[in-house]
Write an enzyme that holds these catalytic residues in place. Structure first.
Site, PDB file in Angstrom:
ATOM      1  N   HIS A  53     -74.286  23.963  37.908  1.00  0.00           N
ATOM      2  CA  HIS A  53     -74.977  24.805  38.880  1.00  0.00           C
ATOM      3  C   HIS A  53     -74.319  24.627  40.243  1.00  0.00           C
ATOM      4  CE1 HIS A  53     -79.084  25.244  36.633  1.00  0.00           C
ATOM      5  NE2 HIS A  53     -78.047  25.401  35.817  1.00  0.00           N
ATOM      6  N   GLU A  55     -75.509  23.908  43.112  1.00  0.00           N
ATOM      7  CA  GLU A  55     -75.974  22.728  43.842  1.00  0.00           C
ATOM      8  C   GLU A  55     -75.298  21.462  43.333  1.00  0.00           C
ATOM      9  OE1 GLU A  55     -79.758  25.326  43.206  1.00  0.00           O
ATOM     10  OE2 GLU A  55     -77.845  24.985  42.208  1.00  0.00           O
ATOM     11  N   CYS A  83     -83.515  24.672  40.763  1.00  0.00           N
ATOM     12  CA  CYS A  83     -84.276  24.401  39.541  1.00  0.00           C
ATOM     13  C   CYS A  83     -84.641  22.920  39.479  1.00  0.00           C
ATOM     14  CB  CYS A  83     -83.457  24.796  38.313  1.00  0.00           C
ATOM     15  SG  CYS A  83     -82.035  23.718  38.016  1.00  0.00           S
ATOM     16  N   CYS A  86     -81.565  20.505  39.396  1.00  0.00           N
ATOM     17  CA  CYS A  86     -80.921  20.373  40.701  1.00  0.00           C
ATOM     18  C   CYS A  86     -81.815  19.613  41.674  1.00  0.00           C
ATOM     19  CB  CYS A  86     -80.560  21.748  41.240  1.00  0.00           C
ATOM     20  SG  CYS A  86     -79.258  22.539  40.266  1.00  0.00           S
TER      21      CYS A  86
END
Length: 151
Positions: A53, A55, A83, A86
């Site tokens: 992801h 992040e 999410c 993360c």
């Protein structure tokens, strides 16, 4: 607020890169004392990595830059609300502040759903700023998924 918009615009550029590669268009930049120390965009498909992801990639880059897995005093700018995965990484890294553009009604873990940020058992708390360039961040996601449905 100008500083927030400056960094969010960089995150939006990264989100566009993700979208151009048929990845969900999320971008993130990690900033310390006004300096960019890490950035990333979603790459789960291209990297065959469910943890890739935006992040996480930005945190990895920042950790390498700092040569430390702890990142206190940093600010993560991300186009969409993080999410649960993360959020956990942000807690472990001790990120000070998360600034995000638009809420993620299905998987957002800061404010939208599980609201992990309000849990008393966590050993770190993160300041949350939402709504920076919200419409632009929302539009990039909506346009991406609209084009996928039409294609």
């Amino acid at each position: 607020m100008q500083e927030h918009e400056k960094w969010m615009n960089q995150a939006l550029q990264l989100a566009q890169q993700a979208g151009d590669q048929d990845e969900v268009p999320v971008g993130a930049v990690l900033v310390e004392a006004g300096e960019l120390i890490g950035s990333g965009f979603n790459q789960v498909i291209g990297a065959s990595d469910p943890t890739a992801h935006a992040e996480i990639i930005a945190l990895r880059a920042g950790s390498q830059f700092r040569q430390n897995y702890r990142l206190p005093g940093t600010v993560l700018y991300v186009t969409i609300e993080p999410c649960t995965m993360c959020f956990g990484a942000l807690i472990h890294a001790r990120v000070q502040t998360v600034v995000f553009g638009a809420r993620e009604p299905r998987a957002g873990a800061l404010l939208s759903n599980q609201s992990e940020s309000g849990q008393q058992h966590l050993n770190h708390s993160i300041e949350i700023v939402e709504g920076v360039l919200e419409q632009e961040c929302r539009d990039i996601m909506l346009n991406f998924f609209k084009s996928r449905r039409q294609g």
